[in-house]
Design a protein around this motif. Structure first.
Motif, PDB file in Angstrom:
ATOM      1  N   ILE A 143      16.179 -14.774  13.742  1.00  0.00           N
ATOM      2  CA  ILE A 143      16.102 -14.047  12.470  1.00  0.00           C
ATOM      3  C   ILE A 143      14.642 -13.888  12.047  1.00  0.00           C
ATOM      4  O   ILE A 143      14.204 -12.800  11.664  1.00  0.00           O
ATOM      5  N   PHE A 144      13.868 -14.970  12.139  1.00  0.00           N
ATOM      6  CA  PHE A 144      12.452 -14.886  11.748  1.00  0.00           C
ATOM      7  C   PHE A 144      11.646 -14.046  12.727  1.00  0.00           C
ATOM      8  O   PHE A 144      10.718 -13.344  12.331  1.00  0.00           O
ATOM      9  N   GLU A 145      11.986 -14.098  14.012  1.00  0.00           N
ATOM     10  CA  GLU A 145      11.292 -13.257  14.990  1.00  0.00           C
ATOM     11  C   GLU A 145      11.512 -11.780  14.661  1.00  0.00           C
ATOM     12  O   GLU A 145      10.569 -10.985  14.694  1.00  0.00           O
ATOM     13  N   LEU A 146      12.749 -11.433  14.351  1.00  0.00           N
ATOM     14  CA  LEU A 146      13.048 -10.035  14.031  1.00  0.00           C
ATOM     15  C   LEU A 146      12.416  -9.626  12.701  1.00  0.00           C
ATOM     16  O   LEU A 146      11.955  -8.490  12.557  1.00  0.00           O
ATOM     17  N   ALA A 147      12.376 -10.540  11.751  1.00  0.00           N
ATOM     18  CA  ALA A 147      11.694 -10.256  10.482  1.00  0.00           C
ATOM     19  C   ALA A 147      10.209  -9.992  10.737  1.00  0.00           C
ATOM     20  O   ALA A 147       9.610  -9.116  10.091  1.00  0.00           O
ATOM     21  N   GLU A 148       9.628 -10.728  11.678  1.00  0.00           N
ATOM     22  CA  GLU A 148       8.225 -10.520  12.040  1.00  0.00           C
ATOM     23  C   GLU A 148       8.015  -9.126  12.634  1.00  0.00           C
ATOM     24  O   GLU A 148       7.068  -8.421  12.270  1.00  0.00           O
ATOM     25  N   VAL A 149       8.907  -8.712  13.518  1.00  0.00           N
ATOM     26  CA  VAL A 149       8.817  -7.378  14.114  1.00  0.00           C
ATOM     27  C   VAL A 149       8.944  -6.307  13.034  1.00  0.00           C
ATOM     28  O   VAL A 149       8.158  -5.360  12.991  1.00  0.00           O
ATOM     29  N   VAL A 150       9.922  -6.463  12.150  1.00  0.00           N
ATOM     30  CA  VAL A 150      10.147  -5.480  11.082  1.00  0.00           C
ATOM     31  C   VAL A 150       8.939  -5.421  10.147  1.00  0.00           C
ATOM     32  O   VAL A 150       8.487  -4.335   9.774  1.00  0.00           O
ATOM     33  N   SER A 151       8.403  -6.564   9.792  1.00  0.00           N
ATOM     34  CA  SER A 151       7.259  -6.603   8.892  1.00  0.00           C
ATOM     35  C   SER A 151       6.065  -5.860   9.507  1.00  0.00           C
ATOM     36  O   SER A 151       5.446  -5.016   8.857  1.00  0.00           O
ATOM     37  N   LEU A 152       5.764  -6.158  10.763  1.00  0.00           N
ATOM     38  CA  LEU A 152       4.646  -5.488  11.430  1.00  0.00           C
ATOM     39  C   LEU A 152       4.952  -4.006  11.641  1.00  0.00           C
ATOM     40  O   LEU A 152       4.084  -3.151  11.412  1.00  0.00           O
ATOM     41  N   GLY A 153       6.168  -3.702  12.056  1.00  0.00           N
ATOM     42  CA  GLY A 153       6.548  -2.300  12.271  1.00  0.00           C
ATOM     43  C   GLY A 153       6.405  -1.462  11.016  1.00  0.00           C
ATOM     44  O   GLY A 153       5.931  -0.331  11.065  1.00  0.00           O
ATOM     45  N   ASN A 154       6.778  -2.040   9.883  1.00  0.00           N
ATOM     46  CA  ASN A 154       6.644  -1.314   8.615  1.00  0.00           C
ATOM     47  C   ASN A 154       5.187  -1.169   8.194  1.00  0.00           C
ATOM     48  O   ASN A 154       4.839  -0.235   7.477  1.00  0.00           O
ATOM     49  N   GLU A 155       4.332  -2.082   8.626  1.00  0.00           N
ATOM     50  CA  GLU A 155       2.894  -1.946   8.353  1.00  0.00           C
ATOM     51  C   GLU A 155       2.278  -0.853   9.220  1.00  0.00           C
ATOM     52  O   GLU A 155       1.429  -0.099   8.763  1.00  0.00           O
ATOM     53  N   VAL A 156       2.704  -0.777  10.474  1.00  0.00           N
ATOM     54  CA  VAL A 156       2.108   0.149  11.434  1.00  0.00           C
ATOM     55  C   VAL A 156       2.553   1.589  11.175  1.00  0.00           C
ATOM     56  O   VAL A 156       1.755   2.516  11.273  1.00  0.00           O
ATOM     57  N   PHE A 157       3.829   1.762  10.848  1.00  0.00           N
ATOM     58  CA  PHE A 157       4.364   3.104  10.643  1.00  0.00           C
ATOM     59  C   PHE A 157       4.431   3.444   9.152  1.00  0.00           C
ATOM     60  O   PHE A 157       4.482   2.572   8.309  1.00  0.00           O
ATOM     61  N   ASP A 158       4.448   4.722   8.861  1.00  0.00           N
ATOM     62  CA  ASP A 158       4.439   5.198   7.478  1.00  0.00           C
ATOM     63  C   ASP A 158       5.701   4.843   6.709  1.00  0.00           C
ATOM     64  O   ASP A 158       5.670   4.738   5.495  1.00  0.00           O
ATOM     65  N   SER A 159       6.801   4.721   7.421  1.00  0.00           N
ATOM     66  CA  SER A 159       8.065   4.465   6.744  1.00  0.00           C
ATOM     67  C   SER A 159       8.999   3.694   7.673  1.00  0.00           C
ATOM     68  O   SER A 159       8.835   3.732   8.898  1.00  0.00           O
ATOM     69  N   PRO A 160       9.992   3.025   7.103  1.00  0.00           N
ATOM     70  CA  PRO A 160      10.990   2.352   7.941  1.00  0.00           C
ATOM     71  C   PRO A 160      11.714   3.334   8.875  1.00  0.00           C
ATOM     72  O   PRO A 160      12.083   2.972   9.988  1.00  0.00           O
ATOM     73  N   GLU A 161      11.881   4.574   8.422  1.00  0.00           N
ATOM     74  CA  GLU A 161      12.545   5.582   9.252  1.00  0.00           C
ATOM     75  C   GLU A 161      11.715   5.891  10.496  1.00  0.00           C
ATOM     76  O   GLU A 161      12.253   5.994  11.598  1.00  0.00           O
ATOM     77  N   HIS A 162      10.387   6.049  10.324  1.00  0.00           N
ATOM     78  CA  HIS A 162       9.513   6.301  11.481  1.00  0.00           C
ATOM     79  C   HIS A 162       9.506   5.099  12.424  1.00  0.00           C
ATOM     80  O   HIS A 162       9.483   5.270  13.643  1.00  0.00           O
ATOM     81  N   PHE A 163       9.528   3.914  11.856  1.00  0.00           N
ATOM     82  CA  PHE A 163       9.580   2.705  12.668  1.00  0.00           C
ATOM     83  C   PHE A 163      10.865   2.684  13.499  1.00  0.00           C
ATOM     84  O   PHE A 163      10.846   2.397  14.698  1.00  0.00           O
ATOM     85  N   MET A 164      11.995   3.017  12.886  1.00  0.00           N
ATOM     86  CA  MET A 164      13.268   3.009  13.612  1.00  0.00           C
ATOM     87  C   MET A 164      13.288   4.066  14.701  1.00  0.00           C
ATOM     88  O   MET A 164      13.815   3.829  15.790  1.00  0.00           O
ATOM     89  N   ILE A 165      12.697   5.219  14.431  1.00  0.00           N
ATOM     90  CA  ILE A 165      12.601   6.262  15.466  1.00  0.00           C
ATOM     91  C   ILE A 165      11.817   5.713  16.650  1.00  0.00           C
ATOM     92  O   ILE A 165      12.208   5.889  17.809  1.00  0.00           O
ATOM     93  N   TRP A 166      10.696   5.034  16.378  1.00  0.00           N
ATOM     94  CA  TRP A 166       9.882   4.458  17.450  1.00  0.00           C
ATOM     95  C   TRP A 166      10.692   3.418  18.231  1.00  0.00           C
ATOM     96  O   TRP A 166      10.644   3.391  19.455  1.00  0.00           O
ATOM     97  N   LEU A 167      11.435   2.580  17.518  1.00  0.00           N
ATOM     98  CA  LEU A 167      12.243   1.549  18.184  1.00  0.00           C
ATOM     99  C   LEU A 167      13.265   2.146  19.143  1.00  0.00           C
ATOM    100  O   LEU A 167      13.566   1.559  20.186  1.00  0.00           O
ATOM    101  N   LYS A 168      13.796   3.323  18.802  1.00  0.00           N
ATOM    102  CA  LYS A 168      14.873   3.927  19.589  1.00  0.00           C
ATOM    103  C   LYS A 168      14.383   4.929  20.630  1.00  0.00           C
ATOM    104  O   LYS A 168      15.189   5.530  21.333  1.00  0.00           O
TER     105      LYS A 168
END
Length: 163
Positions: free
Chosen positions: A101-126
């Motif tokens: 859970i904390f590992e994934l929270a770390e990924v989400v936290s960094l991903g949201n910092e790197v990308f403009d929005s959670p939606e862009h982050f999810m697009i990158w993930l997929k």
């Protein structure tokens, strides 16, 4: 300004959780953010040993781009079991699940910092990544090694290093 995983509840459950640790009691409430918590590996290690309570997991989950099916896959538990845990307010996740859970929270936290929005982050993930051997980053998140690879790639993107 430090970005946080959530702004919905001012990280309320995280603040309560962190205050249970001596290291957390030394922090002022304003200093307790997801980013700071996830970067303090000693604090995270102690938190993993304690286990993630359902209420904190719900806060982390609500701020992630992952649905119940994805979370159950990452945590290696049945979707129905995960849904039952959500109803049990007193459930504490096992150490191995808490770590994930904390590992994934770390990924989400960094991903949201790197990308403009959670939606862009999810697009990158997929999206299959050439830098990751044409594998979708989300497909690597089921192991610690895969999570480390995704974190490294996010750091490269953040610093403008594209492969």
């Amino acid at each position: 300004m430090e970005k946080t995983l959530t702004s919905k509840k001012e990280n309320s459950e995280l603040k309560i959780f962190v205050r249970h640790f001596k290291r957390g009691r030394d922090l002022k409430p304003k200093e307790i953010t997801y980013t700071r918590f996830l970067r303090d590996k000693l604090l995270v290690a102690n938190a993993v040993k304690r286990g993630v309570p359902t209420i904190l997991f719900s806060e982390i989950k609500s701020n992630s781009p992952f649905d119940d099916k994805q979370w159950s896959s990452f945590l290696d538990i049945n979707v129905r079991t995960l849904q039952r845990y959500k109803k049990e307010k007193s459930h504490i996740f096992k150490q191995i699940q808490s770590e994930k859970i904390f590992e994934l929270a770390e990924v989400v936290s960094l991903g949201n910092e790197v990308f403009d929005s959670p939606e862009h982050f999810m697009i990158w993930l997929k999206t299959p990544s050439m830098a990751l051997g044409n594998i979708k980053p989300i497909d690597l998140l089921d192991s610690s090694y895969g999570k480390d690879i995704v974190i490294a790639e996010l750091n490269r993107i953040e610093h403008g290093i594209f492969v």
